[in-house]
Scaffold this active site. Structure first.
Site, PDB file in Angstrom:
ATOM      1  N   SER A 104      39.790 -37.033  11.535  1.00 15.54           N
ATOM      2  CA  SER A 104      38.761 -37.969  11.995  1.00 15.54           C
ATOM      3  C   SER A 104      38.620 -39.110  10.992  1.00 15.54           C
ATOM      4  O   SER A 104      38.273 -38.877   9.838  1.00 15.54           O
ATOM      5  CB  SER A 104      37.423 -37.251  12.158  1.00 15.54           C
ATOM      6  OG  SER A 104      37.523 -36.229  13.127  1.00 15.54           O
ATOM      7  N   GLU A 126      35.558 -41.739   7.060  1.00 14.35           N
ATOM      8  CA  GLU A 126      35.473 -40.417   6.449  1.00 14.35           C
ATOM      9  C   GLU A 126      36.446 -40.271   5.289  1.00 14.35           C
ATOM     10  O   GLU A 126      36.080 -39.761   4.238  1.00 14.35           O
ATOM     11  CB  GLU A 126      35.723 -39.328   7.498  1.00 14.35           C
ATOM     12  CG  GLU A 126      35.576 -37.928   6.956  1.00 14.35           C
ATOM     13  CD  GLU A 126      35.490 -36.873   8.043  1.00 14.35           C
ATOM     14  OE1 GLU A 126      35.968 -35.740   7.790  1.00 14.35           O
ATOM     15  OE2 GLU A 126      34.964 -37.162   9.127  1.00 14.35           O
ATOM     16  N   ARG A 160      29.219 -33.912   5.823  1.00 14.38           N
ATOM     17  CA  ARG A 160      30.426 -34.446   5.190  1.00 14.38           C
ATOM     18  C   ARG A 160      30.110 -35.024   3.814  1.00 14.38           C
ATOM     19  O   ARG A 160      30.629 -36.075   3.430  1.00 14.38           O
ATOM     20  CB  ARG A 160      31.097 -35.501   6.078  1.00 14.38           C
ATOM     21  CG  ARG A 160      31.492 -35.004   7.456  1.00 14.38           C
ATOM     22  CD  ARG A 160      32.551 -33.906   7.393  1.00 14.38           C
ATOM     23  NE  ARG A 160      32.836 -33.437   8.735  1.00 14.38           N
ATOM     24  CZ  ARG A 160      32.206 -32.435   9.349  1.00 14.38           C
ATOM     25  NH1 ARG A 160      31.250 -31.784   8.697  1.00 14.38           N
ATOM     26  NH2 ARG A 160      32.539 -32.057  10.567  1.00 14.38           N
TER      27      ARG A 160
END
Length: 358
Positions: free
Chosen positions: A245, A350, A163
């Protein structure tokens, strides 16, 4: 050019007014808007699909640029036999995935259903079901604000991680050093998918890990799995009003496994001596069930029931109808603190937090 609320431009449906709002549907207009904001000394926030942003209710005082260029071009065969696909940064990601499959190309099918724009996918090295952008990414054409030039970054140059990418590391409070104009992928001319790397997906397709399957069937399964978890945008499903998420899966030293309950899910990562844990498992085992926040036992923000963990998936924090950024963050803080208390592991957000913080 106009001022407007930013909430309708995000998948969570939260966010106050923009100081100045510009929607640019060509590369020339994107570059002109960025250049004008920089020349005026304006703070700049880039928005496209709005799926990875939580914007404060106070809004954003600077310029908000919505990137809205469109287009998918199935290009020539590369020297290694793969097919080049060029996608405008503002093009809806899932539509681009659908177009590549319709053209008989595979490689992106496991990334079906992810909301947002194509240009955002390399920034976060978007991934799902064992696949990630880095697996098929070729290059990005970007506008470099410091020099005023258009340049390219190849796969290796973006330094992809979990990520993460150079593009993300070069972003401050949502304002990027490099503005993505177009992204390119190298895909296989095949109706067979890339090897399936995710256990749940392999089981649903009745194949072994590492095997391929019909690429269109993989897309259909992924869309079904995502929808079952509220991870496909649906105006009728409040569980889909989220950033997806909210927390990344923590990467920790292998020794941490000794302090966790037996059977705690963990996954290998390239970094020696490190392992990736399941944030969803940690959240659930710390006592935060699906729908946490709806019962109203943890203070005014939670008691109002305006925000909660998804009723389908513990990793998503959802807007139940009229949530504020404070409501979303109240859930996030409670969950983060609970996991830290239970396991000594700190979760990290995130999505980008614009004008607000955990």
């Amino acid at each position: 050019m106009n001022t407007q609320l930013l909430a309708p431009l995000t998948t969570t449906g939260v966010g106050g007014p923009a100081g100045t709002f510009i929607r640019a549907d060509t590369e020339e207009r994107i570059i002109a808007a960025v250049t004008a904001a920089d020349a005026a000394g304006e703070e700049l926030l880039i928005v496209a699909g709005g799926s990875n942003l939580l914007i404060d209710d106070a809004g954003y005082a600077g310029t908000v640029l919505q990137i809205a260029n469109r287009g998918v071009v199935i290009g020539p065969e590369l020297s290694d036999g793969r097919i080049r696909v060029d996608i405008a940064a503002g093009h809806p990601w899932d539509d681009a995935v659908s177009q590549t499959l319709a053209a008989g190309l595979s490689g992106l099918e496991a990334l079906s259903g992810i909301p947002g724009s194509a240009g955002a996918t390399p920034v976060q090295n978007v991934g799902a079901y064992g696949s990630e952008v880095a697996h098929t990414f070729l290059e990005a054409r970007v506008y470099e604000r410091a020099t005023g030039r258009t340049t390219y970054f190849g796969n290796a140059g973006l330094g992809f991680g979990y990520r993460d990418s150079l593009l993300k590391r070069s972003t401050t409070n949502g304002s990027p050093q490099y503005v993505v104009l177009e992204v390119s992928f190298a895909l296989q001319r095949s109706n067979i998918s890339a090897p399936i790397r995710y256990k749940e997906l392999a089981k649903s397709l009745d194949v072994e890990i590492g095997q391929g399957a019909d690429a269109s069937a993989v897309r259909a399964k992924v869309l079904g799995l995502r929808a079952s978890k509220g991870m496909v945008l649906d105006p009728e499903d409040r569980d889909s009003y989220s950033t997806g998420s909210f927390f990344t899966n923590p990467i920790v030293p292998v020794a941490v496994l000794d302090s966790l309950p037996e059977g705690a899910p963990n996954f290998p990562v390239p970094a020696p001596g490190m392992v990736k844990l399941s944030a969803a498992w940690l959240i659930d085992r710390a006592g935060f069930a699906k729908g946490y926040g709806l019962a109203g036992t943890d203070g005014e923000a939670l008691a109002a029931g305006r925000a909660s963990l998804s009723t389908k998936h513990t990793l998503a924090i959802t807007n139940r109808g009229d949530a504020t950024s404070a409501d979303i963050l109240a859930i996030a803080r409670a969950v983060r603190a609970g996991v830290l208390t239970s396991f000594g592991i700190e979760l990290h957000n995130e999505p980008l937090l614009i004008g607000c913080a955990l």
